[in-house]
Write an enzyme that holds these catalytic residues in place. Structure first.
Site, PDB file in Angstrom:
ATOM      1  N   TRP A   1       0.952  -3.224 -11.005  1.00 20.44           N
ATOM      2  CA  TRP A   1      -0.058  -2.687  -9.898  1.00 20.44           C
ATOM      3  C   TRP A   1       0.536  -3.390  -8.862  1.00 20.44           C
ATOM      4  CZ3 TRP A   1      -3.218  -5.618  -6.636  1.00 20.44           C
ATOM      5  CH2 TRP A   1      -3.790  -5.020  -5.924  1.00 20.44           C
ATOM      6  N   HIS A   2       1.098  -4.913  -8.870  1.00 20.61           N
ATOM      7  CA  HIS A   2       1.190  -5.339  -7.487  1.00 20.61           C
ATOM      8  C   HIS A   2       2.451  -4.864  -6.713  1.00 20.61           C
ATOM      9  CE1 HIS A   2      -1.965  -8.427  -8.985  1.00 20.61           C
ATOM     10  NE2 HIS A   2      -1.890  -8.958  -7.949  1.00 20.61           N
ATOM     11  N   GLY A   3       3.440  -4.225  -7.473  1.00 20.34           N
ATOM     12  CA  GLY A   3       4.696  -3.968  -6.844  1.00 20.34           C
ATOM     13  C   GLY A   3       5.654  -3.207  -7.733  1.00 20.34           C
TER      14      GLY A   3
END
Length: 483
Positions: free
Chosen positions: A326-328
């Site tokens: 989700w973060h990248g």
């Protein structure tokens, strides 16, 4: 438009005056103002992506109605999947398309097949897309699980999705908290507004004085890690832990404080995670809105901890891998998530994942015990080590960074890239830690002192600190804008 800019405060003042002086008698007009203000706020960055917010809003608005109107479970599930697939599809295209294409090409190259990268696109990542898509999905989930009735007021729902204080970096709000406040009449509260201004001030301090002042040091060390000894690399990743905390928690404080100015209470997103006594407690205190989102909508539906230990461990691994992704769109974030899963699982297996849920370090004493100090230092070290993956540009850089720490363990005095005295930054971090320990029991009251003189002194130090450490040459955007 970012929170730590003059443009934002002029914008905020205008909206505040209109909201309470001209439109206070009508909730509907107030909501229209919030919607327009939110679209202006977001469009300030790139107006073209307003269409994505509007599209996501429209889809989930009608999906919510259709889920509620169908009695058959199969039909309800079909509409829920429309919401999930649509929002995940938006994320998949704008955030992960090039990642999957590049990974596919790299995989074939390992077997000797060279494929030209002609499928990649110059896709701009819309700011906040990871946050508002999760927020709208939570609305569909809550209706599906019959925890919420859908609203028929499209304008209020649109204001809920795009509420500008938390639009681009959270907290990720659930409709049961935020939407209900938007649909109900708000009344101006002097105490609530003052509380909001205090949070804004504290958030700005953490962003300007802590995060922004440490940014040049962290950037220099990570960009030139091959030239520095282990002592400097450890310093760099340690300062990055304070940088990312000051940056993201500072944003959340400003968001929560700004919402208070409009009579709205957002959920707390940070609860002093640097004082966590194990990794499980850390995730109960860091980015709380995302952790609870994954717990409610992924972990529990998978069986949570109600299933066998083996399946529970599987669920934990899934949660952390998805959270990392989700973060990248980078393997570094997947490794970061996997590392936290490995750190969390032993705590879970020992049954210590909830023992600190309702307490803080030094609960009944002014000073923490030696055991607690050891627990906090160990947890901070584990989390800080994981940030090597979080901060590195590639997985190759991350492992090279770690290898250099282990193979070149020498000490060398680090010199600030701009020639400033490093001792000032060390003193700043120590004082910041001590102050946060002083207020550790209430993340909503950063300036809670009985003495007016003490409050005045603290306000003066905070404001002078921002003036002293402010540097117009530093990129002032928030780290989590890229997520």
């Amino acid at each position: 438009m970012v929170f730590n800019s003059l443009d934002f405060f002029i914008f905020l003042f205008i909206v505040f005056i209109l909201y309470w002086l001209l439109f206070k008698k009508s909730v509907k007009i107030q909501n229209i103002l919030l919607l327009v203000a939110s679209y202006v706020f977001y469009g300030w960055w790139d107006w073209r992506f307003l269409s994505l917010i509007l599209l996501s809003t429209t889809v989930d608005y009608f999906v919510g109605i259709m889920i509620d109107s169908n009695v058959k479970q199969s039909k309800r599930k079909q509409w829920l999947w429309i919401s999930v697939l649509f929002n995940v599809g938006l994320l998949g295209f704008f955030k992960y398309y090039n990642f999957f294409v590049d990974s596919w090409i790299d995989m074939f190259s390992m077997f000797g097949y060279q494929i030209k990268s002609t499928w990649t696109l110059k896709v701009i990542l819309p700011v906040g897309i990871s946050f508002y898509t999760f927020q709208t999905m939570s609305y569909s989930f809550d209706i599906y699980y019959k925890k919420l009735k859908p609203t028929k007021d499209f304008l209020s729902f649109a204001a809920f999705v795009s509420f500008f204080p938390q639009l681009v970096a959270g907290p990720i709000e659930r409709a049961s908290n935020l939407l209900t406040q938007i649909t109900n009449k708000r009344f101006f509260s002097y105490e609530q507004s003052v509380s909001g201004l205090k949070l804004i001030l504290w958030g700005l301090f953490k962003k300007v004085v802590i995060a922004d002042s440490l940014a040049p040091i962290v950037d220099d060390i990570f960009a030139n890690y091959t030239n520095y000894p282990a002592s400097t690399l450890i310093l760099g990743v340690t300062l990055f832990s304070f940088q990312v905390y000051g940056d993201f928690s500072g944003y959340s404080d400003i968001a929560i404080g700004t919402a208070k100015l409009f009579g709205i209470e957002l959920k707390s997103n940070f609860k002093f995670p640097n004082f966590s006594r194990n990794v499980a407690e850390y995730w109960q205190r860091w980015h709380v809105s995302l952790s609870t989102w994954f717990r409610h909508y992924v972990y529990i539906p998978l069986g949570g901890s109600r299933v066998s230990k083996l399946k529970s461990v599987r669920n934990i691994i899934i949660i952390f891998l998805v959270s990392g992704f989700w973060h990248g769109a980078n393997w570094t974030f997947i490794f970061w998530g996997a590392f936290h899963a490995l750190a969390f699982i032993p705590v879970f297996l020992m049954g210590r994942n909830t023992i600190y849920k309702n307490s803080v370090v030094g609960e009944n004493s002014f000073f923490p015990s030696l055991i607690e100090i050891g627990q906090v230092l160990l947890t901070f070290s584990i989390v800080t080590f994981s940030r090597i993956f979080f901060r590195s540009e590639s997985i190759t850089d991350a492992f090279a960074f770690i290898k250099r720490i282990l193979s070149n363990f020498t000490y060398e005095v680090y010199i600030h890239p701009m020639g400033y005295r490093m001792i000032d930054y060390y003193i700043l971090i120590v004082l910041f830690i001590l102050y946060e320990y002083r207020i550790r029991k209430d993340e909503r009251s950063p300036f809670k002192f009985k003495s007016k003189i003490v409050r005045f002194i603290v306000y003066t130090i905070v404001i002078l600190g921002m003036l002293l450490f402010y540097d117009s040459n530093i990129d002032r955007s928030f780290i989590y804008f890229q997520f």
